[in-house]
Design an enzyme around this catalytic site. Sequence first.
Site, PDB file in Angstrom:
ATOM      1  N   HIS A 192      31.105  54.687 -45.333  1.00  0.00           N
ATOM      2  CA  HIS A 192      31.135  53.877 -44.121  1.00  0.00           C
ATOM      3  C   HIS A 192      31.048  54.783 -42.914  1.00  0.00           C
ATOM      4  O   HIS A 192      31.628  55.865 -42.919  1.00  0.00           O
ATOM      5  CB  HIS A 192      32.427  53.041 -44.054  1.00  0.00           C
ATOM      6  CG  HIS A 192      32.312  51.911 -43.106  1.00  0.00           C
ATOM      7  ND1 HIS A 192      32.538  52.049 -41.756  1.00  0.00           N
ATOM      8  CD2 HIS A 192      31.947  50.620 -43.311  1.00  0.00           C
ATOM      9  CE1 HIS A 192      32.329  50.893 -41.177  1.00  0.00           C
ATOM     10  NE2 HIS A 192      31.968  50.004 -42.073  1.00  0.00           N
TER      11      HIS A 192
ATOM     12  N   ASP B 258      31.645  45.827 -49.278  1.00  0.00           N
ATOM     13  CA  ASP B 258      30.613  45.246 -50.137  1.00  0.00           C
ATOM     14  C   ASP B 258      30.788  45.576 -51.612  1.00  0.00           C
ATOM     15  O   ASP B 258      30.103  45.019 -52.463  1.00  0.00           O
ATOM     16  CB  ASP B 258      29.224  45.735 -49.687  1.00  0.00           C
ATOM     17  CG  ASP B 258      28.828  45.126 -48.350  1.00  0.00           C
ATOM     18  OD1 ASP B 258      29.181  43.967 -48.114  1.00  0.00           O
ATOM     19  OD2 ASP B 258      28.176  45.822 -47.551  1.00  0.00           O
TER      20      ASP B 258
HETATM   21  N1  CMC Z   1      26.013  57.420 -51.870  1.00  0.00           N
HETATM   22  C1  CMC Z   1      25.679  58.728 -51.878  1.00  0.00           C
HETATM   23  N2  CMC Z   1      25.745  59.529 -50.798  1.00  0.00           N
HETATM   24  C2  CMC Z   1      26.183  58.991 -49.659  1.00  0.00           C
HETATM   25  C3  CMC Z   1      26.553  57.627 -49.576  1.00  0.00           C
HETATM   26  C4  CMC Z   1      26.455  56.843 -50.741  1.00  0.00           C
HETATM   27  N3  CMC Z   1      26.790  55.554 -50.723  1.00  0.00           N
HETATM   28  N4  CMC Z   1      26.917  57.359 -48.302  1.00  0.00           N
HETATM   29  C5  CMC Z   1      26.798  58.506 -47.622  1.00  0.00           C
HETATM   30  N5  CMC Z   1      26.351  59.492 -48.434  1.00  0.00           N
HETATM   31  C6  CMC Z   1      26.181  60.899 -48.093  1.00  0.00           C
HETATM   32  C7  CMC Z   1      24.894  61.140 -47.293  1.00  0.00           C
HETATM   33  O1  CMC Z   1      23.803  61.401 -48.153  1.00  0.00           O
HETATM   34  C8  CMC Z   1      25.289  62.308 -46.450  1.00  0.00           C
HETATM   35  O2  CMC Z   1      25.256  63.440 -47.259  1.00  0.00           O
HETATM   36  P1  CMC Z   1      24.873  64.884 -46.634  1.00  0.00           P
HETATM   37  O3  CMC Z   1      25.946  65.216 -45.641  1.00  0.00           O
HETATM   38  O4  CMC Z   1      24.852  65.812 -47.796  1.00  0.00           O
HETATM   39  O5  CMC Z   1      23.531  64.720 -45.985  1.00  0.00           O
HETATM   40  C9  CMC Z   1      26.748  62.032 -46.118  1.00  0.00           C
HETATM   41  O6  CMC Z   1      27.234  61.249 -47.218  1.00  0.00           O
HETATM   42  C10 CMC Z   1      26.971  61.270 -44.816  1.00  0.00           C
HETATM   43  O7  CMC Z   1      26.151  60.104 -44.860  1.00  0.00           O
HETATM   44  P2  CMC Z   1      25.454  59.470 -43.604  1.00  0.00           P
HETATM   45  O8  CMC Z   1      24.309  58.639 -44.039  1.00  0.00           O
HETATM   46  O9  CMC Z   1      25.189  60.543 -42.597  1.00  0.00           O
HETATM   47  O10 CMC Z   1      26.673  58.595 -43.063  1.00  0.00           O
HETATM   48  P3  CMC Z   1      26.561  57.335 -42.151  1.00  0.00           P
HETATM   49  O11 CMC Z   1      27.868  57.178 -41.512  1.00  0.00           O
HETATM   50  O12 CMC Z   1      25.365  57.448 -41.277  1.00  0.00           O
HETATM   51  O13 CMC Z   1      26.271  56.153 -43.196  1.00  0.00           O
HETATM   52  C11 CMC Z   1      26.459  54.260 -44.590  1.00  0.00           C
HETATM   53  C12 CMC Z   1      27.135  55.127 -43.515  1.00  0.00           C
HETATM   54  C13 CMC Z   1      27.330  53.034 -44.842  1.00  0.00           C
HETATM   55  C14 CMC Z   1      25.087  53.789 -44.093  1.00  0.00           C
HETATM   56  C15 CMC Z   1      26.292  55.095 -45.880  1.00  0.00           C
HETATM   57  O14 CMC Z   1      27.564  55.497 -46.354  1.00  0.00           O
HETATM   58  C16 CMC Z   1      25.555  54.315 -46.985  1.00  0.00           C
HETATM   59  O15 CMC Z   1      24.314  54.321 -46.979  1.00  0.00           O
HETATM   60  N6  CMC Z   1      26.290  53.645 -47.917  1.00  0.00           N
HETATM   61  C17 CMC Z   1      25.655  52.818 -48.949  1.00  0.00           C
HETATM   62  C18 CMC Z   1      25.255  51.479 -48.367  1.00  0.00           C
HETATM   63  C19 CMC Z   1      26.467  50.604 -48.119  1.00  0.00           C
HETATM   64  O16 CMC Z   1      27.349  50.453 -48.955  1.00  0.00           O
HETATM   65  N7  CMC Z   1      26.476  49.947 -46.937  1.00  0.00           N
HETATM   66  C20 CMC Z   1      27.535  49.001 -46.565  1.00  0.00           C
HETATM   67  C21 CMC Z   1      28.390  49.535 -45.473  1.00  0.00           C
HETATM   68  S1  CMC Z   1      29.914  48.586 -45.218  1.00  0.00           S
HETATM   69  C22 CMC Z   1      29.425  47.001 -44.735  1.00  0.00           C
HETATM   70  C23 CMC Z   1      28.467  46.939 -43.620  1.00  0.00           C
HETATM   71  O17 CMC Z   1      28.617  47.609 -42.599  1.00  0.00           O
HETATM   72  O18 CMC Z   1      27.518  46.179 -43.731  1.00  0.00           O
END
Ligand code: CMC
Length: 428
Positions: A306, A363
């Site tokens: 998140h 989720d």
């Molecule tokens: N699986 C694998 N790696 C992950 C995941 C995941 N679910 N989430 C983040 N990472 C890794 C990402 O690859 C990055 O790694 P590195 O530092 O080596 O490049 C690191 O963790 C930070 O990720 P980010 O994308 O920079 O973080 P963010 O805050 O921009 O993204 C997020 C948040 C929710 C988009 C992301 O965690 C994600 O894609 N999760 C899976 C989709 C998901 O479950 N979304 C629902 C979110 S909660 C409800 C809502 O808001 O709708």
Amino acid sequence: MAEKALITIGDKQYELPIIIGSENEKAIDITKLREMTGYITLDNGYLNTGACSSGITFLDGENGILRYRGIPIEQLAEKSTFTEVAYLLIYGKLPNDAELQDWNHHLTRHTMIHEDLKRLFNGFPKDGHPMAILSCLIASLSTYYQDSYDPENPEHRQISMVRLIAKFPTLAAFAYKKSIGQPAVHPINSLDYCSNFLNMMFSVPAEGYHVDPEISKAMNLLLILHADHEQNCSTSTVRLVGSSLANIYAAISSGICALWGPRHGGANQEVLEMLQGIKEKGWTVKQVIENAKDKNSTFRLSGFGHRVYKNFDPRAKIIKKACDNVLNKLGIKDPLLDIAKELEEAALKDDYFVQRKLYPNVDFYSGIIYRALGIPTNMFTVMFGMGRLPGWIAQWKEMIEAPGMKIGRPRQIYTGPTEISYSDAKKK
Ligand code: CMC
């Protein structure tokens, strides 16, 4: 003396005001930065940018705290109803008995949709995603209410907000019925919000349908948990579109599109498909985790991570508990729940997830409850949208009513070609 931020650029120093929120959150007000220094701030993905001040939802990601209008989410989940929470978010206080009765009365007076609008359903392919259909239908509502959608008119705002919350379940259920080739079931205004939706989803003209109170209660809980989450992607979209003074139907329709994405609300559908993949296609939990960690793959562990919660998502805690309760009460044994628990345990022990502070989010378990309630997988994100609707509306209303509201218009750092004449460019 009020705290100030000092910024030094070259040999010059500039003073910027500090804004402090009611929970002691601090921000540097950069509104005048460009005017003073010629510089803008750059923050890809808005990791550290506040776009507004808001009095609706407080979220502390480090400590796993979520409150609507000051009330902890855990208490609302236990004691409130979705329509009461909608009132709380939109009007800023819990309604008294008379106000709640009046609110619920209005929400059930406006559940029907114009007969002509129904014809639109026929234009979509049978397997069209319900989020696309819903976004289109919500935008189309504006064509029926052209005399009452001026965002600057308080009476127009009031009736539009009621219409949206009242009609959303009808449109969602009609979209589902169309996709399975069944006739639309009309709303019954004597039923409560969730029971009415469930009846429109599952009853057929040939046979009555009894709404199980346990199912209605579980849906109510999920909608409350989804109702607002401050400046997330879809809410920011609603605010941005609304800031142009486009009507509320247009703004909410855009929010629905933003929510659809798999990194946002679309994750609930992806989680279930991932769990089904493990069960049916023979993937192992280990394989899924390794795939999520593989930087050469775009696959992510859906329902994990998140932007704001770096500890745990308080909604996920409530949902995980509710999952066990609901399945027990309904006498359902779902192997996907066992797989989800196994996956969670493995991820929480894995260094990759630990180092990046990736925990289950809202989720991760919600889909398992929706499945137990009989909601089809491609409707999961629609359910999220139904829950989030009062939050979008409250945020839109707060923005429109704030003095000095401005159109949202970010800046950029240009990195394209410098000036080149048309003929020189042609020669290249
Ligand atoms: N699986 C694998 N790696 C992950 C995941 C995941 N679910 N989430 C983040 N990472 C890794 C990402 O690859 C990055 O790694 P590195 O530092 O080596 O490049 C690191 O963790 C930070 O990720 P980010 O994308 O920079 O973080 P963010 O805050 O921009 O993204 C997020 C948040 C929710 C988009 C992301 O965690 C994600 O894609 N999760 C899976 C989709 C998901 O479950 N979304 C629902 C979110 S909660 C409800 C809502 O808001 O709708």
